[in-house]
Design an enzyme around this catalytic site. Structure first.
Site, short mmCIF file in Angstrom:
data_model
loop_
_atom_site.label_atom_id
_atom_site.label_comp_id
_atom_site.label_asym_id
_atom_site.label_seq_id
_atom_site.Cartn_x
_atom_site.Cartn_y
_atom_site.Cartn_z
CB SER A 65 -0.95 0.01 1.20
OG SER A 65 -2.03 -0.86 0.99
CE LYS A 68 -3.70 1.15 -0.83
NZ LYS A 68 -4.45 0.88 0.40
CE1 TYR A 193 -4.14 -0.85 -5.10
CE2 TYR A 193 -4.93 -3.07 -4.66
CZ TYR A 193 -4.55 -1.82 -4.21
OH TYR A 193 -4.56 -1.54 -2.86
CE1 TYR A 245 -3.46 0.35 4.83
CE2 TYR A 245 -2.16 -0.72 6.53
CZ TYR A 245 -2.42 -0.49 5.20
OH TYR A 245 -1.66 -1.10 4.24
CB VAL A 263 -0.20 -5.75 4.52
CG1 VAL A 263 -1.38 -4.95 5.06
CG2 VAL A 263 -0.37 -6.08 3.05
#
Length: 309
Positions: A65, A68, A193, A245, A263
């Protein structure tokens, strides 16, 4: 200051290493279970180009992530801020990163922000290119420019593992397709992705990316603007509010730095105009953040007085 940074980094790695035993590997992506939970490493890069590294900082892992923030910058550069944020918001959710709940209960069913999976999938769909091959090439090329690392590659095993088990992401994507937020082919977008999340990096790569955003988008070595200043500042702000998060609020209070976790065990953090930080520790807390990395960042922020607040 140099010796102080080195001392506090090494002490933090040593002092908090044992916390790995309280964390767990990311079991929902089977390939990530092969990581060594005891591994911990970190690198700090300052604006003058000095490096401070400790532990398993050369260990490569998938970015997950953390990617992103990079694809968000690229999507805004491709489409403009107004276009990107017409499909998602800026607000933190308080929910887990892969939750569908907020979109279902909103009157306008779009992702709350680009740091949760739903928003990030939409962002990836907005990367320009004739097909997935061209889009992936542009994403990886952008990563290479940000890291000054021409050797970046994708972990094929992790990519296939994510593709085979990414059922929640498929649910998110097909829901967004149904309500008109996602316009392209769902499987094509998800394939891109999953590959984006499977790019291999180390702590130095993360620290370099962090330093670019800390320095308003400018490479400290070449002076080249890799990301427009207004985009770098906007992404730093979103990192503060949404990057960790549903632990983003407590992280802001305890650490006070723009940050983004993945993660795979990585965390990227930055001190504006000063430092870029990359950490790795694959044992995660219940929010999906590196449990040792969080402790190390909290210690560094306190000892070096890094909080932006």
């Amino acid at each position: 200051m140099k010796e102080e940074i080195k001392k506090h980094l090494e002490n933090a790695i040593t002092s908090y290493h044992h916390y790995y035993a309280s964390g767990k590997l990311a079991a929902y992506i089977p390939a990530l279970l092969e990581a060594n939970p005891k591994a911990i490493g970190a690198c700090i890069l300052d604006k003058e180009g000095h490096w401070y590294c400790a532990g398993d900082y050369e260990k490569r892992f998938t970015i997950q992530s953390i990617s992103k923030i990079v694809t968000l910058a690229l999507a805004i550069m491709d489409n403009g801020e107004e276009s990107v944020f017409s499909k998602m918001g800026y607000e933190p959710t308080g929910d887990s990163f892969n939750s569908l709940v907020r979109m279902e209960i909103n009157r306008v069913p779009k992702p709350y922000n680009p740091m949760i999976n739903a928003g990030a999938i939409v962002v990836t769909s907005m990367i320009k290119g004739e097909d997935n091959n061209e889009k992936l090439e542009r994403i990886i090329d952008f990563f290479k420019r940000l890291t000054s690392n021409e050797e970046l590659s994708i972990d094929g095993k992790v990519y296939l593992s994510e593709k085979e088990t990414g059922h929640r992401n498929r649910a998110l994507a097909y829901y967004m397709k149904e309500v008109g937020i996602l316009s392209l082919d769902v499987e094509d977008v998800l394939d891109l992705y999953f590959q984006q999340c499977s790019i291999l990096v180390n702590c130095q790569d993360l620290a370099k990316i962090a330093m670019v955003f800390a320095n308003d988008g400018v490479d400290i070595n070449t002076g080249e603007e890799l990301v427009p200043k207004y985009i770098a500042r906007k992404i730093r702000t979103i990192m503060v509010t949404c990057g960790m998060y549903d632990a983003s609020g407590s992280f802001a209070v305890r650490v006070g730095l723009p940050a983004k976790s993945g993660v795979g065990g990585g965390i990227i953090a930055l001190s504006p105009k000063k430092l870029g930080i990359g950490l790795y520790g694959p044992a995660l807390d219940d929010k999906g953040n590196s449990i040792v990395g969080m402790k190390v960042l909290e210690e560094l922020s306190r000892k070096l007085d890094l909080s932006i607040f």
